[in-house]
Design a protein around this motif. Structure first.
Motif: not given
Length: 395
Positions: A210-239
């Motif tokens: 569960p993560e805070l997600v920022l929406a950033v413009t082409s100028r590098g300016v954070p313009a908005a926020a939302t929620l995100g699920n960075d679904v992760n496979l722990r066994d794969f990354e762990g290997r």
């Protein structure tokens, strides 16, 4: 699975004072619409800007989202009902981002950093994780929990850990000078609230992030926020860290939503820095898990993460969204003692914040979740057919 039970939680608690931008798939036009949520009504903004990416580039984006009359509108209740019931024959909410690149920052919290070290030491074997967690936790956590990444103190701690044989690539990005910034998923592949999320069938150790997600413009300016699920496979990354892409980027493995909350007088980047993100997992087997991700405990400020992603070294002409990492890493046993948590098909994952609403998804496999078929070419073809690409749309 019908998720209508969650309909009262999708909106932020202060929705009446929020500037909320959404994307809606309307079968009548065969494609997505940019929209603003206003009370019980959702107003079509597509005639002003055909993409959310384009809307965020405008200096008057907040004004447009608040006041533009729009050519048409939908009832919020109807959209929520179709979205949470999984009825894709009616207008329904999509992920609120489109042409932005989907980026993520990893290992930005000490606790999650230690879990990554444990994954690595366990070689992706969850049965070894508890033993390693006990062995490393007392040695590492108390010494680095308050250390600023890249500082002289961090460099001194690195020397100690190297001497003790405890250094890790995850500690390098956790307290070293450079954070982990990677591309989470292809443009337009994110799913929204009410959708299925996918883990690979052959994964035996995986979890939501569960993560805070920022929406950033082409100028590098954070313009908005939302929620995100960075679904992760722990066994794969762990290997192997070289399996990061396979661990992170699969069909339906990136969820963002429910809306973009634009930064304005009521909600600023500073407010986003202090958001607490809740996680609830409810299994069809009666299993329940609750957790929290307090963004204020992040090791690197979110603005620092944005600056590492964007600058003279890397540009994003259509903007980007940035997952900012999570403190939460589920370690409680689900079935077998000392084997920790992993998803089961049918799990309902609710990621929520009073300021940002709730992102609700059902766990499936990447193989069984609906195929991703609507990409950039399909979007451009659809917008062209609707006469929305003939120059700059006018308000």
């Amino acid at each position: 699975m019908n998720l209508s039970f969650y309909s009262q939680r999708v909106l932020p608690d202060d929705a009446a004072r929020s500037t909320l931008v959404a994307r809606i798939f309307d079968p009548a036009c065969g494609g997505p619409c940019v929209a603003a949520v206003r009370g019980t009504t959702v107003v079509d903004l597509t005639g002003v800007e055909p993409t959310v990416s384009g809307l965020l580039e405008r200096t008057d984006a907040v004004h447009i989202a608040r006041t533009h009359e729009g050519a048409r509108s939908w009832q919020l209740s109807d959209l929520l009902d179709a979205t949470l019931a999984g009825d894709r024959t009616r207008p329904h909410f999509l992920s609120p981002v489109d042409l932005q690149v989907l980026k993520a920052a990893g290992v930005t919290f000490v606790r999650s950093m230690l879990e990554r070290v444990i994954e690595e030491r366990a070689d992706g074997d969850l049965r070894r994780a508890e033993e390693i967690r006990a062995k490393l936790g007392s040695v590492i956590e108390g010494r680095i929990s308050q250390v600023r990444p890249g500082s002289a103190e961090a460099r001194r701690i690195k020397k100690v850990l190297v001497a003790e044989g405890l250094w890790s690539q995850y500690l390098e990005v956790g307290i070293g000078p450079d954070p982990e910034i990677f591309t989470k998923a292809p443009v337009l592949s994110a799913v929204g609230t009410g959708a299925e999320i996918g883990v690979l069938e052959r994964s035996t150790w995986n979890n939501p992030e569960p993560e805070l997600v920022l929406a950033v413009t082409s100028r590098g300016v954070p313009a908005a926020a939302t929620l995100g699920n960075d679904v992760n496979l722990r066994d794969f990354e762990g290997r192997s860290a070289l399996l990061l892409t396979e661990a992170k980027d699969n069909n339906a493995s990136c969820a963002i939503g429910p809306f973009l909350r634009l930064f304005d007088d009521e909600f600023t980047l500073d407010d986003a820095r202090n958001v607490e993100i809740g996680l609830e997992i409810t299994g069809t087997d009666g299993y329940r898990l609750n957790g929290i991700n307090p963004v204020s405990e992040i090791s690197r400020d979110v603005r620092e993460l944005v600056d590492h992603a964007h600058g003279s070294h890397h540009q994003y002409p259509d903007g980007f969204v940035l997952f900012t990492g999570t403190l939460f890493a589920p370690t409680e046993d689900r079935d077998v003692p000392c084997q920790g948590f992993t998803h089961k098909p049918g799990d309902v994952v609710c990621i929520s914040s009073p300021a940002l609403g709730a992102l609700i998804n059902v766990v499936s496999t990447a193989e069984a979740a609906p195929d991703w078929t609507f990409g950039i070419r399909a979007l451009m073809t659809n917008l062209a057919a609707r006469g929305l690409l003939g120059g700059n749309p006018q308000a």
